[in-house]
Design a protein around this motif. Structure first.
Motif, PDB file in Angstrom:
ATOM      1  N   PRO A   1     -24.410  79.988 -29.177  1.00 12.67           N
ATOM      2  CA  PRO A   1     -24.824  78.580 -29.175  1.00 12.67           C
ATOM      3  C   PRO A   1     -24.453  77.881 -27.876  1.00 12.67           C
ATOM      4  CG  PRO A   1     -22.841  78.867 -30.504  1.00 12.67           C
ATOM      5  CD  PRO A   1     -23.300  80.244 -30.107  1.00 12.67           C
ATOM      6  N   ASN A   2     -25.361  77.099 -27.352  1.00 11.68           N
ATOM      7  CA  ASN A   2     -25.099  76.312 -26.152  1.00 11.68           C
ATOM      8  C   ASN A   2     -24.675  74.908 -26.540  1.00 11.68           C
ATOM      9  OD1 ASN A   2     -25.783  78.290 -24.195  1.00 11.68           O
ATOM     10  ND2 ASN A   2     -27.948  77.934 -24.588  1.00 11.68           N
ATOM     11  N   GLY A   3     -23.420  74.610 -26.331  1.00 15.00           N
ATOM     12  CA  GLY A   3     -22.928  73.273 -26.626  1.00 15.00           C
ATOM     13  C   GLY A   3     -22.254  73.167 -27.975  1.00 15.00           C
ATOM     14  N   LYS A   4     -21.377  72.185 -28.078  1.00 12.68           N
ATOM     15  CA  LYS A   4     -20.573  71.969 -29.280  1.00 12.68           C
ATOM     16  C   LYS A   4     -21.431  71.650 -30.491  1.00 12.68           C
ATOM     17  CE  LYS A   4     -16.699  69.068 -30.860  1.00 12.68           C
ATOM     18  NZ  LYS A   4     -15.748  67.996 -30.460  1.00 12.68           N
ATOM     19  N   GLU A   5     -22.502  70.872 -30.271  1.00 15.95           N
ATOM     20  CA  GLU A   5     -23.345  70.443 -31.388  1.00 15.95           C
ATOM     21  C   GLU A   5     -23.937  71.633 -32.134  1.00 15.95           C
ATOM     22  OE1 GLU A   5     -27.476  67.900 -32.145  1.00 15.95           O
ATOM     23  OE2 GLU A   5     -26.525  67.921 -30.164  1.00 15.95           O
ATOM     24  N   TYR A   6     -24.414  72.634 -31.382  1.00 21.87           N
ATOM     25  CA  TYR A   6     -25.027  73.805 -32.017  1.00 21.87           C
ATOM     26  C   TYR A   6     -23.967  74.717 -32.628  1.00 21.87           C
ATOM     27  CZ  TYR A   6     -29.288  72.350 -29.640  1.00 21.87           C
ATOM     28  OH  TYR A   6     -30.372  71.631 -29.207  1.00 21.87           O
ATOM     29  N   ALA A   7     -22.830  74.853 -31.960  1.00 21.86           N
ATOM     30  CA  ALA A   7     -21.762  75.714 -32.480  1.00 21.86           C
ATOM     31  C   ALA A   7     -21.222  75.184 -33.804  1.00 21.86           C
ATOM     32  CB  ALA A   7     -20.635  75.824 -31.459  1.00 21.86           C
ATOM     33  N   GLN A   8     -21.224  73.875 -33.970  1.00 20.86           N
ATOM     34  CA  GLN A   8     -20.715  73.274 -35.195  1.00 20.86           C
ATOM     35  C   GLN A   8     -21.612  73.552 -36.401  1.00 20.86           C
ATOM     36  OE1 GLN A   8     -20.312  69.203 -33.806  1.00 20.86           O
ATOM     37  NE2 GLN A   8     -18.089  69.378 -33.675  1.00 20.86           N
ATOM     38  N   LYS A   9     -22.850  73.929 -36.147  1.00 22.27           N
ATOM     39  CA  LYS A   9     -23.801  74.178 -37.237  1.00 22.27           C
ATOM     40  C   LYS A   9     -23.764  75.622 -37.730  1.00 22.27           C
ATOM     41  CE  LYS A   9     -27.015  70.644 -35.534  1.00 22.27           C
ATOM     42  NZ  LYS A   9     -28.369  70.377 -34.979  1.00 22.27           N
ATOM     43  N   ILE A  10     -23.109  76.496 -36.988  1.00 22.71           N
ATOM     44  CA  ILE A  10     -23.049  77.907 -37.362  1.00 22.71           C
ATOM     45  C   ILE A  10     -22.021  78.111 -38.475  1.00 22.71           C
ATOM     46  CG2 ILE A  10     -22.488  80.227 -36.531  1.00 22.71           C
ATOM     47  CD1 ILE A  10     -23.447  79.440 -33.814  1.00 22.71           C
ATOM     48  N   PRO A  11     -22.330  78.895 -39.504  1.00 15.00           N
ATOM     49  CA  PRO A  11     -21.338  79.184 -40.554  1.00 15.00           C
ATOM     50  C   PRO A  11     -20.045  79.743 -39.969  1.00 15.00           C
ATOM     51  CG  PRO A  11     -23.514  79.958 -41.210  1.00 15.00           C
ATOM     52  CD  PRO A  11     -23.637  79.525 -39.781  1.00 15.00           C
ATOM     53  N   ARG A  12     -18.945  79.462 -40.633  1.00  9.16           N
ATOM     54  CA  ARG A  12     -17.637  79.882 -40.127  1.00  9.16           C
ATOM     55  C   ARG A  12     -17.567  81.380 -39.882  1.00  9.16           C
ATOM     56  NH1 ARG A  12     -14.415  76.620 -44.859  1.00  9.16           N
ATOM     57  NH2 ARG A  12     -14.676  74.492 -44.052  1.00  9.16           N
ATOM     58  N   GLU A  13     -18.115  82.163 -40.823  1.00 12.51           N
ATOM     59  CA  GLU A  13     -18.064  83.618 -40.676  1.00 12.51           C
ATOM     60  C   GLU A  13     -18.794  84.059 -39.410  1.00 12.51           C
ATOM     61  OE1 GLU A  13     -17.425  82.860 -45.015  1.00 12.51           O
ATOM     62  OE2 GLU A  13     -18.779  82.092 -43.474  1.00 12.51           O
ATOM     63  N   GLU A  14     -19.951  83.468 -39.155  1.00 16.13           N
ATOM     64  CA  GLU A  14     -20.736  83.864 -37.981  1.00 16.13           C
ATOM     65  C   GLU A  14     -20.035  83.480 -36.681  1.00 16.13           C
ATOM     66  OE1 GLU A  14     -24.846  82.757 -37.987  1.00 16.13           O
ATOM     67  OE2 GLU A  14     -25.093  83.194 -40.117  1.00 16.13           O
TER      68      GLU A  14
ATOM     69  N   ARG B   1     -15.593  84.882 -16.807  1.00 11.06           N
ATOM     70  CA  ARG B   1     -15.092  83.502 -16.883  1.00 11.06           C
ATOM     71  C   ARG B   1     -15.983  82.653 -17.783  1.00 11.06           C
ATOM     72  NH1 ARG B   1     -14.970  79.511 -11.710  1.00 11.06           N
ATOM     73  NH2 ARG B   1     -17.176  80.069 -11.862  1.00 11.06           N
ATOM     74  N   ARG B   2     -17.288  82.846 -17.664  1.00 10.92           N
ATOM     75  CA  ARG B   2     -18.239  82.130 -18.521  1.00 10.92           C
ATOM     76  C   ARG B   2     -17.981  82.432 -19.998  1.00 10.92           C
ATOM     77  NH1 ARG B   2     -24.181  84.315 -19.585  1.00 10.92           N
ATOM     78  NH2 ARG B   2     -22.802  85.743 -20.683  1.00 10.92           N
ATOM     79  N   ASP B   3     -17.804  83.712 -20.319  1.00  5.54           N
ATOM     80  CA  ASP B   3     -17.598  84.105 -21.711  1.00  5.54           C
ATOM     81  C   ASP B   3     -16.217  83.703 -22.220  1.00  5.54           C
ATOM     82  OD1 ASP B   3     -20.135  85.099 -21.915  1.00  5.54           O
ATOM     83  OD2 ASP B   3     -19.565  87.210 -21.724  1.00  5.54           O
ATOM     84  N   SER B   4     -15.209  83.727 -21.342  1.00  9.80           N
ATOM     85  CA  SER B   4     -13.868  83.315 -21.776  1.00  9.80           C
ATOM     86  C   SER B   4     -13.850  81.828 -22.112  1.00  9.80           C
ATOM     87  CB  SER B   4     -12.824  83.634 -20.699  1.00  9.80           C
ATOM     88  OG  SER B   4     -12.981  82.814 -19.551  1.00  9.80           O
ATOM     89  N   ASN B   5     -14.651  81.048 -21.401  1.00 11.22           N
ATOM     90  CA  ASN B   5     -14.763  79.627 -21.716  1.00 11.22           C
ATOM     91  C   ASN B   5     -15.438  79.426 -23.067  1.00 11.22           C
ATOM     92  OD1 ASN B   5     -14.564  76.764 -20.976  1.00 11.22           O
ATOM     93  ND2 ASN B   5     -16.785  76.832 -20.835  1.00 11.22           N
ATOM     94  N   LYS B   6     -16.448  80.256 -23.355  1.00 13.64           N
ATOM     95  CA  LYS B   6     -17.114  80.193 -24.660  1.00 13.64           C
ATOM     96  C   LYS B   6     -16.129  80.514 -25.783  1.00 13.64           C
ATOM     97  CE  LYS B   6     -21.839  81.450 -23.267  1.00 13.64           C
ATOM     98  NZ  LYS B   6     -22.933  82.430 -23.461  1.00 13.64           N
ATOM     99  N   VAL B   7     -15.332  81.566 -25.592  1.00 12.67           N
ATOM    100  CA  VAL B   7     -14.364  81.960 -26.621  1.00 12.67           C
ATOM    101  C   VAL B   7     -13.397  80.815 -26.918  1.00 12.67           C
ATOM    102  CG1 VAL B   7     -12.378  83.456 -27.080  1.00 12.67           C
ATOM    103  CG2 VAL B   7     -14.508  84.447 -26.213  1.00 12.67           C
ATOM    104  N   GLN B   8     -12.868  80.201 -25.866  1.00 12.37           N
ATOM    105  CA  GLN B   8     -11.935  79.099 -26.070  1.00 12.37           C
ATOM    106  C   GLN B   8     -12.607  77.933 -26.794  1.00 12.37           C
ATOM    107  OE1 GLN B   8     -10.383  77.193 -22.532  1.00 12.37           O
ATOM    108  NE2 GLN B   8      -8.547  76.492 -23.577  1.00 12.37           N
TER     109      GLN B   8
END
Length: 218
Positions: A87-100, A195-202
């Motif tokens: 997901p790109n951005g917080k808004e989209y990540a918040q919509k993903i089920p916790r398990e996913e 670095r891009r992916d580590s930022n996503k993980v955080q």
């Protein structure tokens, strides 16, 4: 001898797992198990240190190994994890089920374990400080994956997420981890991608914590 080494690795893995779930006081205060909130705080801090270290390493590589004239303006090589849907951005990540979202975090970490190890083995010519950072990053990614696995187990035991994730991330990321794309990139492109992916993980860890503990108002 092989059996002894295997036993040693198993013992080290068990000790690392315990470091994530226990907090011990001075003297005879003893140890206690961490809460899920404390576990999240630990993995989020650890992921932040990894991202900071990768940024410092990227800056060093750009300074010490600038692109040659015929590479200026050349588009960066595609990251080996670019095919992974994130997901790109917080808004989209918040919509993903916790398990996913949990599964995606583990999958990203697994996808970088072998490429980072390969990078360290085949870049001994790097300046000592840069090589030290690269090795530290590789070790810390292994540690972070163990930590996130402990958080996952804790959430499963509390009924926050289902048990459907067991083993999925490692098997699905195997193809990405073994991909030749990571090995063919320039050093700076490789660390840029990490670095891009580590930022996503955080970011995903912070969002996941807020999703299960809304009282934090984040």
């Amino acid at each position: 001898m092989a059996l002894s080494r295997a036993a040693g690795r198993a013992g080290a893995a068990a000790a690392l797992a315990l470091l994530w779930v226990l907090v011990c006081g001075p003297g005879e205060a003893g140890c206690r198990l961490l809460s899920v909130a404390d576990l999240f705080d630990r993995v989020i801090r650890h992921s932040g240190r990894i991202h900071s270290l990768s940024t410092a390493l990227y800056d060093e590589l750009e300074k010490n190994f600038p692109p040659r004239d015929n590479e200026l303006g050349k588009p960066a090589r595609k990251c080996h994890t670019s095919g992974m849907l994130t997901p790109n951005g917080k808004e989209y990540a918040q919509k993903i089920p916790r398990e996913e979202l949990t599964h995606l975090i583990l999958k990203l970490l697994q996808a970088w374990k072998e490429p980072l190890s390969h990078f360290n083995q085949h870049h001994q010519e790097l300046p000592d400080d840069s090589l030290s950072k690269a090795k530290q990053i590789s070790n810390m990614v292994h540690e972070l994956k163990t930590g996130v696995e402990k958080v996952t187990e804790k959430m499963q035991s509390m009924g926050i997420i289902s048990n459907s994730l067991n083993g999925m991330a490692s098997s699905e990321a195997a193809g990405l981890s073994l991909s030749n794309e990571a090995n063919m990139m320039s050093d700076s492109d490789f660390i840029h991608c990490f670095r891009r992916d580590s930022n996503k993980v955080q970011s995903y860890l912070k969002i996941l914590k807020c999703r299960i503990m809304p009282e934090n108002s984040c």
